[in-house]
Write an enzyme that holds these catalytic residues in place. Structure first.
Site, PDB file in Angstrom:
ATOM      1  N   CYS A 134      45.153  43.836  51.515  1.00 36.51           N
ATOM      2  CA  CYS A 134      44.803  42.968  50.389  1.00 36.51           C
ATOM      3  C   CYS A 134      44.860  41.479  50.726  1.00 36.51           C
ATOM      4  O   CYS A 134      44.282  40.665  50.014  1.00 36.51           O
ATOM      5  CB  CYS A 134      45.719  43.255  49.197  1.00 36.51           C
ATOM      6  SG  CYS A 134      45.712  44.992  48.703  1.00 36.51           S
ATOM      7  N   HIS A 152      45.162  37.459  44.892  1.00 38.24           N
ATOM      8  CA  HIS A 152      44.695  38.827  45.072  1.00 38.24           C
ATOM      9  C   HIS A 152      44.707  39.527  43.724  1.00 38.24           C
ATOM     10  O   HIS A 152      45.715  39.496  42.997  1.00 38.24           O
ATOM     11  CB  HIS A 152      45.571  39.569  46.067  1.00 38.24           C
ATOM     12  CG  HIS A 152      45.367  41.043  46.032  1.00 38.24           C
ATOM     13  ND1 HIS A 152      44.114  41.623  46.117  1.00 38.24           N
ATOM     14  CD2 HIS A 152      46.239  42.075  45.890  1.00 38.24           C
ATOM     15  CE1 HIS A 152      44.222  42.938  46.034  1.00 38.24           C
ATOM     16  NE2 HIS A 152      45.506  43.234  45.895  1.00 38.24           N
ATOM     17  N   ASN A 188      41.244  46.605  41.522  1.00 40.59           N
ATOM     18  CA  ASN A 188      41.784  46.121  42.791  1.00 40.59           C
ATOM     19  C   ASN A 188      40.817  46.504  43.903  1.00 40.59           C
ATOM     20  O   ASN A 188      40.704  47.670  44.269  1.00 40.59           O
ATOM     21  CB  ASN A 188      43.170  46.737  43.031  1.00 40.59           C
ATOM     22  CG  ASN A 188      43.827  46.260  44.318  1.00 40.59           C
ATOM     23  OD1 ASN A 188      43.173  45.734  45.210  1.00 40.59           O
ATOM     24  ND2 ASN A 188      45.128  46.460  44.413  1.00 40.59           N
TER      25      ASN A 188
END
Length: 318
Positions: free
Chosen positions: A113, A244, A274
């Site tokens: 990530c 993020h 995500n």
């Protein structure tokens, strides 16, 4: 020294949209449970015939067009991804082939990530060191391909997509006191590396959600503020904060603790889920495309997640 800047951005998401109501038909969950815990309403899902390098190439093509550049203007391609199934050719090489680039250097970076902000720093360093003049930096992931669709704690989180940036050299006279890409702050917590995993054959995404939440909300605000200090920017001077896009319950308290009281905070996780390494460039490109961030405005980018790794820098909007 030669400076750097982001010349243009691009983003891409697959056409198929999976809503919370759709997920309720696959696993024991519902819209209220998902939105209350992670804030996500929809996510985009790539099909079996849409590999990671295709997502990446679409985003890259848009960034090239926005910059007014041809494929042969790029001499280095960096792709941040943790979901490419094949090991060779790497994803960057496949993107270069799709775009018809003649002879770029090509590398993949797997920092999950935090991949895009690591790749952006690597591009900045390569240009400053004279190793490249223009770098195509891409964050692309197909998280739905490594998802356990029977685990409601993780399958509700993930989505697919890609975001891209063109990093180019800037003459000393143009750099001034406000570099287009500020110094990176990066690091990791190796002893907590197992808190986020993509392991096995076939690979499957899993995480220790509470450990990640505590780490992100308690440890990262000070690191994000230190990132601003390295660029000579006070948090209240930031026009935008793009973290993020892990979970709205992480993004909102983290953004508040940074102290960026005048900044637009990216909340693309609501619509995209995500998307791992794609999440920061995807969210940033959308904010710029909608005109919510003016050219030249300072924006904090801060990636965090797998390994547990983190990397951040303050950039100027192209």
């Amino acid at each position: 020294m030669t400076g750097t800047r982001i010349a243009a951005l691009g983003h891409y998401q697959p056409a198929k949209v999976l809503t919370n109501h759709d997920l309720a038909e696959l696993v024991d969950t519902d819209d209220a449970w998902i939105t209350s815990r992670v804030g996500i309403r929809t996510r985009h899902v790539a099909g079996p015939d849409e590999p990671v390098d295709e997502l990446a190439a679409h985003a890259a093509g848009k960034a090239l067009a926005a910059a007014g550049l041809a494929p042969d203007d790029i001499d280095l391609v960096l792709v941040a991804t943790s979901t490419a199934i094949d090991r060779s050719p790497n994803t960057a090489a496949r993107v270069a082939a799709r775009l018809g680039m003649p002879s770029p250097a090509t590398m993949d970076l797997n920092v999950v990530c935090a991949g895009f902000t690591h790749a952006l720093a690597t591009a900045d360093h390569a240009v400053r060191a004279g190793g490249a003049r223009r770098v195509l930096v891409i964050g692309a992931d197909k998280m739905t391909e490594v998802c356990d669709w029977t685990d409601r704690t993780t399958c509700v989180l993930v989505g697919d997509g890609a975001g891209a940036a063109i990093v180019e050299a800037v003459d000393d006279a143009e750099v001034g006191d406000t570099p287009g890409i500020g110094p990176v702050l990066w690091g990791s917590v190796p002893e907590m590396g197992n808190a986020v995993r993509i392991e096995g054959t076939p690979p499957v995404f899993a995480q220790e959600g509470q450990s990640v939440y505590r780490w992100a909300t308690q440890q990262l605000p000070a690191l994000a503020r230190k990132t601003c200090e390295r660029s000579g920017i006070a948090p209240e001077e930031l026009a935008g904060v793009v973290l993020h896009q892990a979970n709205l319950r992480i993004i909102e308290p983290l953004a508040a603790k940074i102290g960026a009281v005048n900044a637009i905070v990216a909340r693309d996780v609501i619509d995209s889920g995500n998307t791992s390494a794609a999440s920061i460039p995807l969210a940033l490109a959308k904010l710029v495309e909608r005109g919510e961030l003016p050219s030249g405005a300072p924006v904090l980018l801060f990636g965090f997640g797998g390994n547990l790794s983190y990397a951040g820098q303050v950039i100027r909007v192209p």
